[in-house]
Design an enzyme around this catalytic site. Sequence first.
Site, PDB file in Angstrom:
ATOM      1  N   HIS A   3     -26.733 -52.261   4.335  1.00 14.10           N
ATOM      2  CA  HIS A   3     -25.369 -52.620   4.749  1.00 14.10           C
ATOM      3  C   HIS A   3     -24.993 -54.047   4.365  1.00 14.10           C
ATOM      4  O   HIS A   3     -23.859 -54.460   4.602  1.00 14.10           O
ATOM      5  CB  HIS A   3     -25.225 -52.427   6.263  1.00 14.10           C
ATOM      6  CG  HIS A   3     -25.228 -50.986   6.666  1.00 14.10           C
ATOM      7  ND1 HIS A   3     -24.077 -50.305   7.005  1.00 14.10           N
ATOM      8  CD2 HIS A   3     -26.231 -50.083   6.743  1.00 14.10           C
ATOM      9  CE1 HIS A   3     -24.378 -49.047   7.288  1.00 14.10           C
ATOM     10  NE2 HIS A   3     -25.683 -48.893   7.139  1.00 14.10           N
ATOM     11  N   ASP A  62     -20.270 -61.011   2.137  1.00 13.39           N
ATOM     12  CA  ASP A  62     -20.279 -59.853   3.026  1.00 13.39           C
ATOM     13  C   ASP A  62     -20.625 -58.601   2.226  1.00 13.39           C
ATOM     14  O   ASP A  62     -20.163 -58.469   1.086  1.00 13.39           O
ATOM     15  CB  ASP A  62     -18.888 -59.669   3.653  1.00 13.39           C
ATOM     16  CG  ASP A  62     -18.967 -59.247   5.104  1.00 13.39           C
ATOM     17  OD1 ASP A  62     -19.947 -58.582   5.464  1.00 13.39           O
ATOM     18  OD2 ASP A  62     -18.047 -59.580   5.871  1.00 13.39           O
TER      19      ASP A  62
HETATM   20  P1  ADP Z   1     -20.363 -56.851  10.183  1.00  7.05           P
HETATM   21  O1  ADP Z   1     -21.008 -55.541   9.937  1.00  7.05           O
HETATM   22  O2  ADP Z   1     -21.020 -57.985   9.465  1.00  7.05           O
HETATM   23  O3  ADP Z   1     -20.183 -57.180  11.604  1.00  7.05           O
HETATM   24  P2  ADP Z   1     -17.783 -55.663   9.365  1.00  7.05           P
HETATM   25  O4  ADP Z   1     -16.478 -56.322   9.132  1.00  7.05           O
HETATM   26  O5  ADP Z   1     -18.188 -54.687   8.312  1.00  7.05           O
HETATM   27  O6  ADP Z   1     -18.872 -56.806   9.558  1.00  7.05           O
HETATM   28  O7  ADP Z   1     -17.746 -54.856  10.699  1.00  7.05           O
HETATM   29  C1  ADP Z   1     -17.370 -55.443  11.891  1.00  7.05           C
HETATM   30  C2  ADP Z   1     -17.052 -54.362  12.898  1.00  7.05           C
HETATM   31  O8  ADP Z   1     -17.113 -54.958  14.177  1.00  7.05           O
HETATM   32  C3  ADP Z   1     -15.679 -53.783  12.731  1.00  7.05           C
HETATM   33  O9  ADP Z   1     -15.697 -52.394  12.985  1.00  7.05           O
HETATM   34  C4  ADP Z   1     -14.843 -54.517  13.771  1.00  7.05           C
HETATM   35  O10 ADP Z   1     -13.810 -53.741  14.359  1.00  7.05           O
HETATM   36  C5  ADP Z   1     -15.866 -54.861  14.813  1.00  7.05           C
HETATM   37  N1  ADP Z   1     -15.530 -56.155  15.439  1.00  7.05           N
HETATM   38  C6  ADP Z   1     -15.617 -57.376  14.902  1.00  7.05           C
HETATM   39  N2  ADP Z   1     -15.209 -58.318  15.783  1.00  7.05           N
HETATM   40  C7  ADP Z   1     -14.850 -57.655  16.901  1.00  7.05           C
HETATM   41  C8  ADP Z   1     -14.357 -58.053  18.177  1.00  7.05           C
HETATM   42  N3  ADP Z   1     -14.137 -59.339  18.498  1.00  7.05           N
HETATM   43  N4  ADP Z   1     -14.112 -57.097  19.078  1.00  7.05           N
HETATM   44  C9  ADP Z   1     -14.347 -55.801  18.788  1.00  7.05           C
HETATM   45  N5  ADP Z   1     -14.811 -55.361  17.611  1.00  7.05           N
HETATM   46  C10 ADP Z   1     -15.058 -56.274  16.684  1.00  7.05           C
HETATM   47  O1  F6P Z   2     -25.328 -55.186   8.133  1.00  9.23           O
HETATM   48  C1  F6P Z   2     -24.703 -55.947   9.100  1.00  9.23           C
HETATM   49  C2  F6P Z   2     -25.397 -55.872  10.434  1.00  9.23           C
HETATM   50  O2  F6P Z   2     -26.673 -56.372  10.480  1.00  9.23           O
HETATM   51  C3  F6P Z   2     -25.421 -54.465  10.915  1.00  9.23           C
HETATM   52  O3  F6P Z   2     -26.698 -53.937  10.986  1.00  9.23           O
HETATM   53  C4  F6P Z   2     -24.693 -54.528  12.189  1.00  9.23           C
HETATM   54  O4  F6P Z   2     -23.571 -53.737  12.058  1.00  9.23           O
HETATM   55  C5  F6P Z   2     -24.114 -55.909  12.336  1.00  9.23           C
HETATM   56  O5  F6P Z   2     -24.633 -56.661  11.305  1.00  9.23           O
HETATM   57  C6  F6P Z   2     -24.334 -56.479  13.707  1.00  9.23           C
HETATM   58  O6  F6P Z   2     -25.622 -56.972  13.833  1.00  9.23           O
HETATM   59  P1  F6P Z   2     -26.479 -56.981  15.153  1.00  9.23           P
HETATM   60  O7  F6P Z   2     -26.972 -55.595  15.369  1.00  9.23           O
HETATM   61  O8  F6P Z   2     -27.560 -57.964  14.859  1.00  9.23           O
HETATM   62  O9  F6P Z   2     -25.575 -57.409  16.272  1.00  9.23           O
END
Ligand code: ADP
Ligand code: F6P
Length: 527
Positions: A191, A415
């Site tokens: 991911h 990212d």
């Molecule tokens: P990562 O996997 O690094 O966290 P992504 O942008 O791919 O980054 O995914 C983030 C996910 O977490 C999204 O589905 C988003 O809706 C959720 N998310 C991020 N910040 C918040 C928040 N403050 N409250 C609720 N959901 C959140």
């Molecule tokens: O790939 C991104 C990631 O490590 C995912 O495994 C997960 O969606 C997100 O970051 C949040 O990470 P954690 O499980 O460490 O809160």
Amino acid sequence: MIRGDDRVAPRREPGGAGRPGAAAARRRRLIVVSNRLPGPPATGPHLVGRETTVGGLAAAILGALQGRPDSLWVGWNGRASAHARGASLAHHRRQGVDLASFPLSATELEGYYHGFCNQTLWPVLHCFQGRVRTRLRDEATYDAVQERFADVLLPLLRPDDLLWVHDYHLIPLGRRLRERGWRGRTGFFLHTPFPPLEMWEVLPRPRAMLEALFEYDVVGFHVPGFLDNYVYCARRLFGAEWDGRRLRQAGRSQVAAVYPVGIDPEAWRPRREGKADADAADDDGDHATRVGDASLANIRLLRGLQDRRLILGVDRLDYTKGIPQRLQAIERFFRRRPEWRRRAVYVQVASPSRAQVPEYAEQRRRIEATLGRVNGELGEPDWTPIRYLYRAYERPLLARLYREADVGLVTPLRDGMNLVAKEYVASQDPADPGVLILSHTAGAAQQLRDALLVNPFVPADVAEGIATALEMPLAERQRRHARLMRTVRESTAEAWADGFVADLEHDAPLRPLHVAEPGLGPITPSL
Ligand code: ADP
Ligand code: F6P
């Protein structure tokens, strides 16, 4: 030269492999395993200050498994337990998906999750060389936790199950299972980005880690550049051969391909506000974004009484997301374009993440110091340029927040994909859509070409993007949004999972996939 478009896995058409229908009866059971599982449902509209299961992996897998009743998702339950070793698996259901979870001990979490996963692998994968910490005992704990996952999985697995392992926490798991006799089809999806060789070699045992990845029958990445890096590493570190589809070495072969992760756009589609309670946690498979008037009024308050333009950032609080750099861009925007002072406000929603890791605590301090300084220096009695909410929100409220925002500012430094960008697009009103500003260093930028693509390391570029977005005519906003929306609809969480699982099951031949047309072009900074 590898041609990116040829290596992207195809979207499945309805009725194709992996879809419900006639094929369902023949479908093999899918076992998904990831470090963490989605947490328990929230009881209120927001979860103040609590670490929740926020992140792209949980969102994507939940979205993908909802259409697969023949699946089970196994992982850590998010808690530390003194009796982790003897604990039995807990079975539960979340949003229509069967889950089986188990605890880890505090020592395991320290070395495995906080240590090797998040202080060694995470910065290596995201190319933050200066943040890499390597401690041999953390690596040993990482290895030991792979055995714990294997212990949990082996009694569950049936020979014809398809096993799908997720993310950097569990790279060696496939190898551990093979060593213990598991012969079933096993895939792995990363991911995060996969870095260039020079960065991968910062790991303590780069070759062994790469060979562990090669153990899987199928390995998947978000975008072609990550696949290129992986293939190059495999060729250089253990002499693998590559034919554009498969890696081969010493009689073994593996499919390596690109499967861009997506969202369920329907779940974010704007709806009319009903009478439903604002606090309703949408945990029953009904994806309507129900938000009551009280919540809506609260969101509108963020704009201030003068109905200011809303610029929005939503992220896990992670240094890869580039929040301090973004705040510098906001500061620059308001300093260089004073006519926008009082007429716009930036809202940063940051969900608590990995708060026990020192780099994350430091990042939080840096963000809070920067926004305090900017608000102090630029703010007025009737205007606070930056509003900051350190919490996770449930989807209905988040969807409403996205929809209200004139500008979605998604500027990670690096990212894997970034689902926030896709959620922002899917939440817009097509008649009056907001503008997405996106880092060209996010995997999502390779699909969402009609966003305003910016360099997140250059505050002037981002500041220029903000000005362009706020001043963009309606017709151009609509045109860009329609094209972005087409991509979001075509590249969903379900298509991602169907594509991967079909290759895992059938090892299908090379096929082309939709790749977004070139966008409207980058912007030239002048601020
Ligand atoms: P990562 O996997 O690094 O966290 P992504 O942008 O791919 O980054 O995914 C983030 C996910 O977490 C999204 O589905 C988003 O809706 C959720 N998310 C991020 N910040 C918040 C928040 N403050 N409250 C609720 N959901 C959140
Ligand atoms: O790939 C991104 C990631 O490590 C995912 O495994 C997960 O969606 C997100 O970051 C949040 O990470 P954690 O499980 O460490 O809160």
